[in-house]
Scaffold this motif. Structure first.
Motif, short mmCIF file in Angstrom:
data_model
loop_
_atom_site.label_atom_id
_atom_site.label_comp_id
_atom_site.label_asym_id
_atom_site.label_seq_id
_atom_site.Cartn_x
_atom_site.Cartn_y
_atom_site.Cartn_z
N ASP A 1 0.81 -1.22 0.00
CA ASP A 1 0.00 0.00 0.00
C ASP A 1 0.85 1.26 0.00
O ASP A 1 0.34 2.35 -0.20
CB ASP A 1 -0.92 0.03 1.24
CG ASP A 1 -1.99 -1.03 1.15
OD1 ASP A 1 -2.27 -1.49 0.02
OD2 ASP A 1 -2.52 -1.42 2.20
N PHE A 2 2.14 1.10 0.29
CA PHE A 2 3.00 2.28 0.34
C PHE A 2 3.47 2.61 -1.08
O PHE A 2 3.92 1.74 -1.81
CB PHE A 2 4.21 2.02 1.24
CG PHE A 2 4.95 3.28 1.60
CD1 PHE A 2 4.57 4.02 2.70
CD2 PHE A 2 5.98 3.74 0.80
CE1 PHE A 2 5.23 5.20 3.02
CE2 PHE A 2 6.64 4.92 1.10
CZ PHE A 2 6.27 5.64 2.23
N ASN A 3 3.32 3.88 -1.46
CA ASN A 3 3.66 4.29 -2.83
C ASN A 3 5.14 4.62 -2.93
O ASN A 3 5.55 5.76 -2.73
CB ASN A 3 2.80 5.48 -3.24
CG ASN A 3 1.33 5.11 -3.21
OD1 ASN A 3 0.97 4.00 -3.55
ND2 ASN A 3 0.49 6.03 -2.78
N TYR A 4 5.95 3.60 -3.23
CA TYR A 4 7.40 3.74 -3.24
C TYR A 4 7.96 4.59 -4.37
O TYR A 4 9.00 5.18 -4.23
CB TYR A 4 8.06 2.37 -3.42
CG TYR A 4 7.87 1.44 -2.29
CD1 TYR A 4 8.63 1.58 -1.14
CD2 TYR A 4 6.96 0.41 -2.38
CE1 TYR A 4 8.47 0.71 -0.10
CE2 TYR A 4 6.79 -0.46 -1.34
CZ TYR A 4 7.54 -0.31 -0.20
OH TYR A 4 7.37 -1.17 0.83
N GLU A 5 7.26 4.57 -5.50
CA GLU A 5 7.90 5.12 -6.69
C GLU A 5 8.13 6.62 -6.62
O GLU A 5 9.00 7.15 -7.29
CB GLU A 5 7.10 4.74 -7.93
CG GLU A 5 7.33 3.30 -8.30
CD GLU A 5 6.69 2.92 -9.60
OE1 GLU A 5 6.69 3.75 -10.51
OE2 GLU A 5 6.17 1.81 -9.68
N PHE A 6 7.33 7.29 -5.82
CA PHE A 6 7.54 8.73 -5.66
C PHE A 6 8.70 8.91 -4.69
O PHE A 6 8.70 8.33 -3.61
CB PHE A 6 6.28 9.39 -5.11
CG PHE A 6 6.24 10.87 -5.35
CD1 PHE A 6 5.56 11.38 -6.43
CD2 PHE A 6 6.91 11.73 -4.51
CE1 PHE A 6 5.53 12.74 -6.67
CE2 PHE A 6 6.90 13.09 -4.74
CZ PHE A 6 6.20 13.60 -5.82
N PRO A 7 9.70 9.74 -5.06
CA PRO A 7 10.87 9.87 -4.18
C PRO A 7 10.49 10.40 -2.79
O PRO A 7 9.82 11.42 -2.68
CB PRO A 7 11.76 10.87 -4.92
CG PRO A 7 11.26 10.90 -6.32
CD PRO A 7 9.80 10.58 -6.26
N ILE A 8 10.94 9.69 -1.78
CA ILE A 8 10.81 10.17 -0.39
C ILE A 8 11.92 9.51 0.42
O ILE A 8 12.18 8.31 0.24
CB ILE A 8 9.40 9.90 0.20
CG1 ILE A 8 9.27 10.56 1.58
CG2 ILE A 8 9.07 8.43 0.27
CD1 ILE A 8 7.84 10.68 2.10
N THR A 9 12.58 10.29 1.25
CA THR A 9 13.70 9.73 2.02
C THR A 9 13.19 9.13 3.33
O THR A 9 12.08 9.42 3.77
CB THR A 9 14.75 10.81 2.35
OG1 THR A 9 14.12 11.79 3.18
CG2 THR A 9 15.29 11.47 1.10
N GLU B 1 12.35 11.79 5.75
CA GLU B 1 11.05 12.45 5.49
C GLU B 1 9.90 11.57 5.97
O GLU B 1 8.94 12.07 6.56
CB GLU B 1 10.90 12.75 4.00
CG GLU B 1 11.70 13.96 3.55
CD GLU B 1 11.63 14.20 2.05
OE1 GLU B 1 11.66 15.35 1.63
OE2 GLU B 1 11.57 13.21 1.29
#
Lengths: 223, 300
Positions: A84-92, A95
């Motif tokens: 369910d976690f949207n990995y493809e969008f960059p996030i560190t 963050e």
């Protein structure tokens, strides 16, 4: 007691998955839930998390019926997979942790937790550059930042290697030693390396057993 | 032909200044909301809301030109915003009704919006104005439109700053919201209302057919070069501003719809980023092969 499950029966349509399950979990307990695929482990977690509505039997969390429970911030949950976690969008990592805490957590505590989990050096890495085991540990830290009274962990298996499973188990032992009440859903046959206090074994034939573990010498902590 | 009088007009002509100001503000608003839309995998929602917003625009024209009502005569945006919010709420209702097939909500609401707006446009005998609403006309924006964008931008930025933690948490992982004490239903409602307002505001500049491009494409390009959420958001705003500026220049020079030029520049940026990234990866691969070569020779 922290959790009191009384005569819980749960069925998907006509298929009964949990039958007449009763148990009590006290603060500081470390309960391992074991059993084969289809034995009802995930169903039990969904009942505890309020995802499955409990209609037959009752679950109390801190004397409150789970069906009417509102203080979900007292529970930390780390799923097995993060589909369910949207990995493809960059996030560190940093963050994720900074936006996921409820209270202003001292930076030192966050750094300590990351260090304890062995992912301090990954703090500024993008989440999609981490391995499955590292991601799991990031989400353990995220759950711990809110100081939950109960931590429900779904142990990772297929997605990560043996070394990471061992590391994960040692991490859980450490949290338990610090006084966190833990329910760990284990998909592994062996429960070695886990300092659990109770084992709930679920069986596809609905024969559940819940027993306290005989006192064990503590396992070696991670260096 | 690209004309340099664009720059002199930018300082002298009030219509150019309005267009520039509107473009700059929309250049911030669109990717800011677009990033959340992308993370939540709702990229088609802007198109749907844009089509439903047209109901308000066409109804304004119908009320003004067929029934002589003067309230909405030169301000169709207000009914546009109202119907965009109605469309957003309808999407939310259908999403809850078809829980396993949430995307069904989009074509239902989009078809309804298109059908009803076609009827009102036809009844108002103002089908000629449809062209501007389909492809955008930022060069003709009025003062009240600037005020509406400015107010919306301030509100959106305030909401963004105040609820940053909730927005990001819910966007990246809806299921975790309740463990953070976030009321998911309330969040969805506020998000859909804000999104609906932003979409209907973008309608005048980008046109209903190109709204989602203005929201999505700068973020899609930034995702390929950003290394964190913050950097990706900032880069997407920079891309968006660049495309607004160059698009405005193009629209002025060739007298073509602003939506078309802005989105064309957006697409160009996306293509350049994609090729640059590919070239960079190929170079890195080549370098790592060259680095590995002496070792393999040694081992031989």
């Amino acid at each position: 007691m922290l959790i009191d499950i009384n005569n819980l029966t749960f069925a998907y349509g006509h298929k009964v998955v949990l039958h007449d399950l009763s148990l009590t979990i006290k603060p500081g307990d470390f309960v391992v839930v074991s059993g084969k695929n289809g034995s009802g482990k995930s169903t039990l977690v969904k009942c505890l998390l309020g995802i499955n509505a409990v209609s037959n039997g009752v679950i109390f969390f801190n004397h409150e019926d789970i069906n009417y429970f509102k203080k979900w911030t007292e529970i930390g949950y780390v799923p097995q997979k993060f589909d369910d976690f949207n990995y493809e969008f960059p996030i560190t990592v940093s963050e994720i942790l900074s936006v996921s805490k409820l209270h202003k957590t001292p930076e030192a505590l966050k750094l300590k937790l990351l260090d304890d989990m062995g992912i301090l050096e990954n703090m500024n890495d993008s989440i999609n550059s981490l391995s499955g085991g590292q991601i799991q540990r990031v989400f353990v830290v995220r759950a711990m930042l809110n100081h939950p009274r109960l931590l429900i962990l779904d142990e990772p298996t297929a997605s990560i290697d043996r070394k990471n499973v061992e590391y994960f188990r040692k991490t859980v032992n450490r949290l338990h030693a610090e006084g966190v009440t833990i329910i760990l859903i284990s998909h592994e046959q062996s429960l070695d390396e886990l300092d659990y206090t109770h084992e709930l074994h679920l069986d596809p034939n609905l024969e559940h057993t819940y027993k306290a573990r005989p006192v064990q010498p503590p396992t070696e902590d991670i260096a | 032909m690209i004309t340099l009088s664009f720059f002199t007009d930018l300082f002298t002509e009030s219509f150019m200044q309005r267009a520039f100001l509107a473009g700059i503000m929309l250049g911030v608003l669109a990717p800011l909301i677009g990033s959340i839309v992308i993370i939540r995998r709702l990229s088609f929602i802007a198109d749907t809301l844009g089509h439903f917003s047209l109901v308000g625009i066409s109804l304004s024209l119908f009320l003004s030109y067929s029934l002589g009502n003067e309230i909405f005569a030169d301000k169709p945006l207000f009914l546009g915003i109202f119907f965009s919010v109605v469309g957003g709420l309808l999407i939310e209702i259908f999403r809850r009704y078809y829980k396993s097939y949430k995307e069904i909500s989009m074509p239902i609401v989009m078809s309804l919006g298109t059908a009803v707006s076609a009827m009102f446009f036809s009844l108002s005998k103002k089908t000629g104005s449809l062209y501007n609403y389909l492809f955008g006309s930022i060069l003709t924006v009025t003062d009240y439109y600037i005020v509406v964008i400015a107010v919306t931008m301030v509100v959106v930025i305030l909401l963004y700053l105040l609820f940053f933690r909730q927005i990001i948490s819910v966007s990246f992982e809806e299921g975790n919201a309740k463990f953070l004490g976030i009321n998911l239903n309330f969040f969805q409602l506020v998000f859909i209302i804000v999104l609906s307002v932003v979409v209907s505001i973008l309608l005048e500049a980008a046109g209903v057919l190109l709204i989602s491009s203005m929201m999505i494409i700068p973020v899609a390009a930034a995702m390929k070069v950003g290394w964190s959420f913050r950097s990706t958001t900032i880069i997407s705003i920079l891309f968006s501003e660049l495309s607004v500026f160059l698009g405005l220049w193009g629209a002025y020079s060739f007298n073509i719809p602003s939506g078309a030029t802005i989105v064309s520049v957006n697409i160009l940026i996306l293509i350049i980023i994609a090729f640059a990234k590919r070239a960079r990866l190929a170079a890195a691969k080549k370098r790592s092969k060259q680095d590995a070569l002496p070792d393999s020779r040694q081992s031989l």
